[in-house]
Design a protein around this motif. Structure first.
Motif, mmCIF file in Angstrom:
data_model
loop_
_atom_site.group_PDB
_atom_site.id
_atom_site.type_symbol
_atom_site.label_atom_id
_atom_site.label_comp_id
_atom_site.label_asym_id
_atom_site.label_seq_id
_atom_site.Cartn_x
_atom_site.Cartn_y
_atom_site.Cartn_z
ATOM 1 N N SER A 156 3.778 -5.688 -11.931
ATOM 2 C CA SER A 156 3.971 -6.024 -10.766
ATOM 3 C C SER A 156 3.671 -5.509 -9.677
ATOM 4 N N PHE A 157 4.399 -6.461 -9.170
ATOM 5 C CA PHE A 157 3.546 -6.624 -7.038
ATOM 6 C C PHE A 157 4.285 -5.520 -6.711
ATOM 7 N N ASP A 158 3.564 -4.512 -5.366
ATOM 8 C CA ASP A 158 4.524 -4.083 -4.825
ATOM 9 C C ASP A 158 4.842 -4.623 -3.333
ATOM 10 N N ILE A 159 4.424 -5.426 -3.089
ATOM 11 C CA ILE A 159 3.990 -6.798 -1.789
ATOM 12 C C ILE A 159 4.267 -7.766 -2.357
ATOM 13 N N ALA A 160 4.600 -8.079 -1.192
ATOM 14 C CA ALA A 160 4.787 -9.792 -1.106
ATOM 15 C C ALA A 160 4.126 -10.502 0.091
ATOM 16 N N ASN A 161 4.088 -12.541 -0.081
ATOM 17 C CA ASN A 161 3.165 -13.046 1.247
ATOM 18 C C ASN A 161 4.170 -12.247 2.034
ATOM 19 N N GLY A 162 3.461 -12.422 3.468
ATOM 20 C CA GLY A 162 3.715 -12.156 4.994
ATOM 21 C C GLY A 162 4.385 -10.465 5.265
ATOM 22 N N ASP A 163 4.132 -9.529 3.818
ATOM 23 C CA ASP A 163 4.136 -8.351 3.903
ATOM 24 C C ASP A 163 3.094 -7.678 4.944
#
Length: 121
Positions: free
Chosen positions: A28-35
């Motif tokens: 899983s990612f704990d971040i997203a684009n733009g964070d």
């Protein structure tokens, strides 16, 4: 955003977590684009290939540890490859960028921690 270090933009990659480690699978990612990320923010959770641990220290021949990976960079996340979740990737595979509006000058700095048995999903 206030920077605490002078840094350049960095590539987010699959880290080499031990001398023998060759592959990881993004859980899983704990971040997203733009964070916006700062030092010590968790970025993703990985399952490591069994070669992460030398055979003499494994609990079983195919033991695969899970790790949380944190960033040591500051900037905005861009070009995050969420399409790679669940796929086995070679160490060094590009996953995205921590962009601080400067040119990219290399790979990111990170730290990682094992996830205890009671924390595994």
């Amino acid at each position: 955003m206030q920077r605490t270090l002078i840094v350049l933009s960095k590539r987010i990659t699959i880290p080499k977590l031990s001398p023998t480690h060759t592959k990881s699978r993004i859980i899983s990612f704990d971040i997203a684009n733009g964070d916006e990320v700062i030092e010590y923010d968790p970025v993703f959770t990985v399952e490591c290939s069994s070669d992460f641990i030398t055979p003499a220290y494994r609990d079983s021949p195919d033991q695969k540890l899970k790790m949380i990976v944190e960033t040591q960079e500051e900037g905005i996340v861009t070009d995050l490859r969420t399409d790679l979740i669940g796929k086995w990737l070679d160490v060094g595979s590009n996953l995205g960028i921590v962009d601080d509006k400067d040119p990219i000058d290399g790979d990111w700095t990170w730290q990682a921690y094992t996830i205890g048995e009671d924390e595994k999903k």
